[in-house]
Design a protein around this motif. Structure first.
Motif, PDB file in Angstrom:
ATOM      1  N   LEU A 276       0.785  73.941  42.287  1.00 19.78           N
ATOM      2  CA  LEU A 276       0.224  73.434  43.545  1.00 19.78           C
ATOM      3  C   LEU A 276       0.246  74.483  44.648  1.00 19.78           C
ATOM      4  O   LEU A 276      -0.304  74.268  45.728  1.00 19.78           O
ATOM      5  CB  LEU A 276       0.982  72.176  43.991  1.00 19.78           C
ATOM      6  N   GLY A 277       0.891  75.622  44.384  1.00 17.27           N
ATOM      7  CA  GLY A 277       0.844  76.743  45.322  1.00 17.27           C
ATOM      8  C   GLY A 277       2.051  76.891  46.216  1.00 17.27           C
ATOM      9  O   GLY A 277       1.967  77.572  47.247  1.00 17.27           O
ATOM     10  N   PHE A 278       3.183  76.309  45.829  1.00 14.36           N
ATOM     11  CA  PHE A 278       4.363  76.363  46.687  1.00 14.36           C
ATOM     12  C   PHE A 278       5.572  76.817  45.888  1.00 14.36           C
ATOM     13  O   PHE A 278       5.629  76.622  44.671  1.00 14.36           O
ATOM     14  CB  PHE A 278       4.608  74.989  47.332  1.00 14.36           C
ATOM     15  N   PRO A 279       6.550  77.409  46.580  1.00 14.58           N
ATOM     16  CA  PRO A 279       7.762  77.835  45.869  1.00 14.58           C
ATOM     17  C   PRO A 279       8.610  76.627  45.465  1.00 14.58           C
ATOM     18  O   PRO A 279       8.705  75.648  46.204  1.00 14.58           O
ATOM     19  CB  PRO A 279       8.492  78.720  46.882  1.00 14.58           C
ATOM     20  N   ALA A 280       9.204  76.715  44.300  1.00 14.87           N
ATOM     21  CA  ALA A 280      10.097  75.659  43.824  1.00 14.87           C
ATOM     22  C   ALA A 280      11.513  75.970  44.301  1.00 14.87           C
ATOM     23  O   ALA A 280      11.966  77.102  44.185  1.00 14.87           O
ATOM     24  CB  ALA A 280      10.065  75.597  42.306  1.00 14.87           C
ATOM     25  N   PRO A 281      12.210  74.975  44.853  1.00 18.27           N
ATOM     26  CA  PRO A 281      13.597  75.225  45.253  1.00 18.27           C
ATOM     27  C   PRO A 281      14.439  75.532  44.018  1.00 18.27           C
ATOM     28  O   PRO A 281      14.199  74.970  42.946  1.00 18.27           O
ATOM     29  CB  PRO A 281      14.023  73.918  45.925  1.00 18.27           C
ATOM     30  N   GLY A 282      15.408  76.420  44.180  1.00 15.64           N
ATOM     31  CA  GLY A 282      16.196  76.802  43.023  1.00 15.64           C
ATOM     32  C   GLY A 282      17.626  77.188  43.349  1.00 15.64           C
ATOM     33  O   GLY A 282      18.221  77.981  42.627  1.00 15.64           O
ATOM     34  N   THR A 283      18.166  76.624  44.440  1.00 13.17           N
ATOM     35  CA  THR A 283      19.553  76.925  44.788  1.00 13.17           C
ATOM     36  C   THR A 283      20.350  75.628  44.913  1.00 13.17           C
ATOM     37  O   THR A 283      19.794  74.562  45.196  1.00 13.17           O
ATOM     38  CB  THR A 283      19.645  77.681  46.127  1.00 13.17           C
ATOM     39  N   TYR A 284      21.656  75.755  44.705  1.00 16.88           N
ATOM     40  CA  TYR A 284      22.518  74.579  44.848  1.00 16.88           C
ATOM     41  C   TYR A 284      22.447  74.008  46.262  1.00 16.88           C
ATOM     42  O   TYR A 284      22.441  72.797  46.441  1.00 16.88           O
ATOM     43  CB  TYR A 284      23.967  74.921  44.506  1.00 16.88           C
ATOM     44  N   SER A 285      22.356  74.879  47.260  1.00 16.77           N
ATOM     45  CA  SER A 285      22.302  74.376  48.637  1.00 16.77           C
ATOM     46  C   SER A 285      21.010  73.599  48.876  1.00 16.77           C
ATOM     47  O   SER A 285      21.022  72.568  49.543  1.00 16.77           O
ATOM     48  CB  SER A 285      22.456  75.515  49.647  1.00 16.77           C
ATOM     49  N   ALA A 286      19.902  74.065  48.321  1.00 15.59           N
ATOM     50  CA  ALA A 286      18.641  73.324  48.466  1.00 15.59           C
ATOM     51  C   ALA A 286      18.736  71.988  47.739  1.00 15.59           C
ATOM     52  O   ALA A 286      18.318  70.954  48.266  1.00 15.59           O
ATOM     53  CB  ALA A 286      17.476  74.144  47.919  1.00 15.59           C
ATOM     54  N   TYR A 287      19.286  71.996  46.537  1.00 20.50           N
ATOM     55  CA  TYR A 287      19.411  70.747  45.780  1.00 20.50           C
ATOM     56  C   TYR A 287      20.330  69.756  46.495  1.00 20.50           C
ATOM     57  O   TYR A 287      20.042  68.566  46.541  1.00 20.50           O
ATOM     58  CB  TYR A 287      19.906  71.019  44.364  1.00 20.50           C
ATOM     59  N   ALA A 288      21.418  70.253  47.058  1.00 19.65           N
ATOM     60  CA  ALA A 288      22.336  69.364  47.784  1.00 19.65           C
ATOM     61  C   ALA A 288      21.634  68.715  48.979  1.00 19.65           C
ATOM     62  O   ALA A 288      21.861  67.540  49.281  1.00 19.65           O
ATOM     63  CB  ALA A 288      23.566  70.144  48.245  1.00 19.65           C
ATOM     64  N   ARG A 289      20.765  69.471  49.626  1.00 15.40           N
ATOM     65  CA  ARG A 289      20.035  68.963  50.793  1.00 15.40           C
ATOM     66  C   ARG A 289      18.945  67.977  50.381  1.00 15.40           C
ATOM     67  O   ARG A 289      18.688  66.988  51.068  1.00 15.40           O
ATOM     68  CB  ARG A 289      19.453  70.145  51.567  1.00 15.40           C
ATOM     69  N   LEU A 290      18.284  68.222  49.249  1.00 13.73           N
ATOM     70  CA  LEU A 290      17.115  67.446  48.850  1.00 13.73           C
ATOM     71  C   LEU A 290      17.426  66.246  47.956  1.00 13.73           C
ATOM     72  O   LEU A 290      16.634  65.312  47.884  1.00 13.73           O
ATOM     73  CB  LEU A 290      16.128  68.357  48.102  1.00 13.73           C
ATOM     74  N   SER A 291      18.544  66.266  47.264  1.00  7.69           N
ATOM     75  CA  SER A 291      18.816  65.242  46.251  1.00  7.69           C
ATOM     76  C   SER A 291      19.326  63.942  46.857  1.00  7.69           C
ATOM     77  O   SER A 291      20.089  63.940  47.817  1.00  7.69           O
ATOM     78  CB  SER A 291      19.847  65.758  45.241  1.00  7.69           C
ATOM     79  N   SER A 292      18.923  62.835  46.239  1.00  2.73           N
ATOM     80  CA  SER A 292      19.457  61.521  46.625  1.00  2.73           C
ATOM     81  C   SER A 292      20.675  61.160  45.781  1.00  2.73           C
ATOM     82  O   SER A 292      21.294  60.122  46.007  1.00  2.73           O
ATOM     83  CB  SER A 292      18.370  60.446  46.454  1.00  2.73           C
ATOM     84  N   ILE A 293      21.024  62.005  44.822  1.00  3.06           N
ATOM     85  CA  ILE A 293      22.154  61.769  43.925  1.00  3.06           C
ATOM     86  C   ILE A 293      23.333  62.604  44.406  1.00  3.06           C
ATOM     87  O   ILE A 293      23.200  63.812  44.601  1.00  3.06           O
ATOM     88  CB  ILE A 293      21.794  62.149  42.472  1.00  3.06           C
ATOM     89  N   LYS A 294      24.483  61.955  44.574  1.00  6.41           N
ATOM     90  CA  LYS A 294      25.638  62.711  45.049  1.00  6.41           C
ATOM     91  C   LYS A 294      26.472  63.219  43.879  1.00  6.41           C
ATOM     92  O   LYS A 294      26.470  62.641  42.797  1.00  6.41           O
ATOM     93  CB  LYS A 294      26.492  61.889  46.008  1.00  6.41           C
ATOM     94  N   GLU A 295      27.148  64.316  44.132  1.00  6.36           N
ATOM     95  CA  GLU A 295      28.052  64.876  43.132  1.00  6.36           C
ATOM     96  C   GLU A 295      29.303  64.012  43.050  1.00  6.36           C
ATOM     97  O   GLU A 295      29.672  63.350  44.009  1.00  6.36           O
ATOM     98  CB  GLU A 295      28.462  66.293  43.512  1.00  6.36           C
ATOM     99  N   GLU A 296      29.947  64.080  41.894  1.00  2.65           N
ATOM    100  CA  GLU A 296      31.200  63.353  41.704  1.00  2.65           C
ATOM    101  C   GLU A 296      32.358  64.334  41.797  1.00  2.65           C
ATOM    102  O   GLU A 296      32.304  65.414  41.228  1.00  2.65           O
ATOM    103  CB  GLU A 296      31.229  62.680  40.325  1.00  2.65           C
ATOM    104  N   GLU A 297      33.378  63.929  42.522  1.00  3.42           N
ATOM    105  CA  GLU A 297      34.611  64.703  42.559  1.00  3.42           C
ATOM    106  C   GLU A 297      35.551  64.091  41.532  1.00  3.42           C
ATOM    107  O   GLU A 297      35.627  62.879  41.398  1.00  3.42           O
ATOM    108  CB  GLU A 297      35.234  64.658  43.962  1.00  3.42           C
ATOM    109  N   GLY A 298      36.274  64.921  40.822  1.00  4.74           N
ATOM    110  CA  GLY A 298      37.205  64.417  39.827  1.00  4.74           C
ATOM    111  C   GLY A 298      36.478  64.000  38.558  1.00  4.74           C
ATOM    112  O   GLY A 298      35.271  64.203  38.405  1.00  4.74           O
ATOM    113  N   ILE A 299      37.228  63.418  37.651  1.00  2.66           N
ATOM    114  CA  ILE A 299      36.687  63.007  36.363  1.00  2.66           C
ATOM    115  C   ILE A 299      36.815  61.489  36.247  1.00  2.66           C
ATOM    116  O   ILE A 299      37.912  60.956  36.083  1.00  2.66           O
ATOM    117  CB  ILE A 299      37.455  63.681  35.196  1.00  2.66           C
ATOM    118  N   PRO A 300      35.696  60.769  36.329  1.00  2.00           N
ATOM    119  CA  PRO A 300      35.749  59.312  36.193  1.00  2.00           C
ATOM    120  C   PRO A 300      36.027  58.891  34.750  1.00  2.00           C
ATOM    121  O   PRO A 300      35.903  59.704  33.821  1.00  2.00           O
ATOM    122  CB  PRO A 300      34.360  58.853  36.640  1.00  2.00           C
ATOM    123  N   SER A 301      36.372  57.637  34.566  1.00  2.93           N
ATOM    124  CA  SER A 301      36.543  57.091  33.223  1.00  2.93           C
ATOM    125  C   SER A 301      35.194  57.117  32.498  1.00  2.93           C
ATOM    126  O   SER A 301      34.139  57.223  33.131  1.00  2.93           O
ATOM    127  CB  SER A 301      37.051  55.652  33.300  1.00  2.93           C
TER     128      SER A 301
END
Length: 156
Positions: free
Chosen positions: A73-98
């Protein structure tokens, strides 16, 4: 060279922005699934370890397809953890869940990706962007099926 595919630059930019959010959700879900693959324990270890491997492998291929559509489509694709953290609706998990909580969190992640993809459709329909609609339809089918399979593991 100017892109002339029958979709204005403004609309292509809006689609690419939606796809950037989808890419971030997909990559975040990939990372979460891979993490859970490495760290799952309990009586369902073998089943979940193998299931999570299948899922993160599929997600790894998906991020490439989504990023390449953004580029087409003519645009750069984001490719950094900081961009993903800003753009994602899914949060990271801290620790190890069951193991059971891992399944619940992955269902939520799969469904979040579907919602993000579904949110792009009104613009795609408006501008007749069938290639992106096709990609999103395929992604939604995969994520809805995966969510169903994961939910089935929680049935009592």
């Amino acid at each position: 060279m100017k892109i002339d595919i029958g979709i204005t630059e403004k609309d292509r930019s809006a689609i690419a922005d939606g796809l950037a959010h989808l890419l971030a959700d997909t990559y975040t879900l990939y990372l979460k699934t891979h993490n859970f693959h490495w760290n799952v324990t309990g009586p369902m270890f073998n089943t979940l370890h193998l299931m999570f491997e299948t899922q993160y492998t599929e997600l790894a291929l998906a991020v490439d397809a989504i990023a390449e559509r953004i580029r087409a489509l003519g645009f750069p694709a984001p490719g950094t953890y900081s961009a993903y953290a800003r753009l994602s609706s899914i949060k990271e998990e801290e620790g190890i869940p069951s193991a059971e909580e891992m399944i619940r969190l992955l269902v939520q992640g799969q469904e979040a990706v579907v919602r993000t993809a579904r949110g792009i459709f009104p613009l795609l329909e408006k501008v007749s962007d069938e290639p992106t609609a096709d990609l999103l339809t395929q992604r939604m089918q995969i994520h809805e099926k995966t969510a169903w399979m994961l939910r089935s593991l929680l049935a009592k």
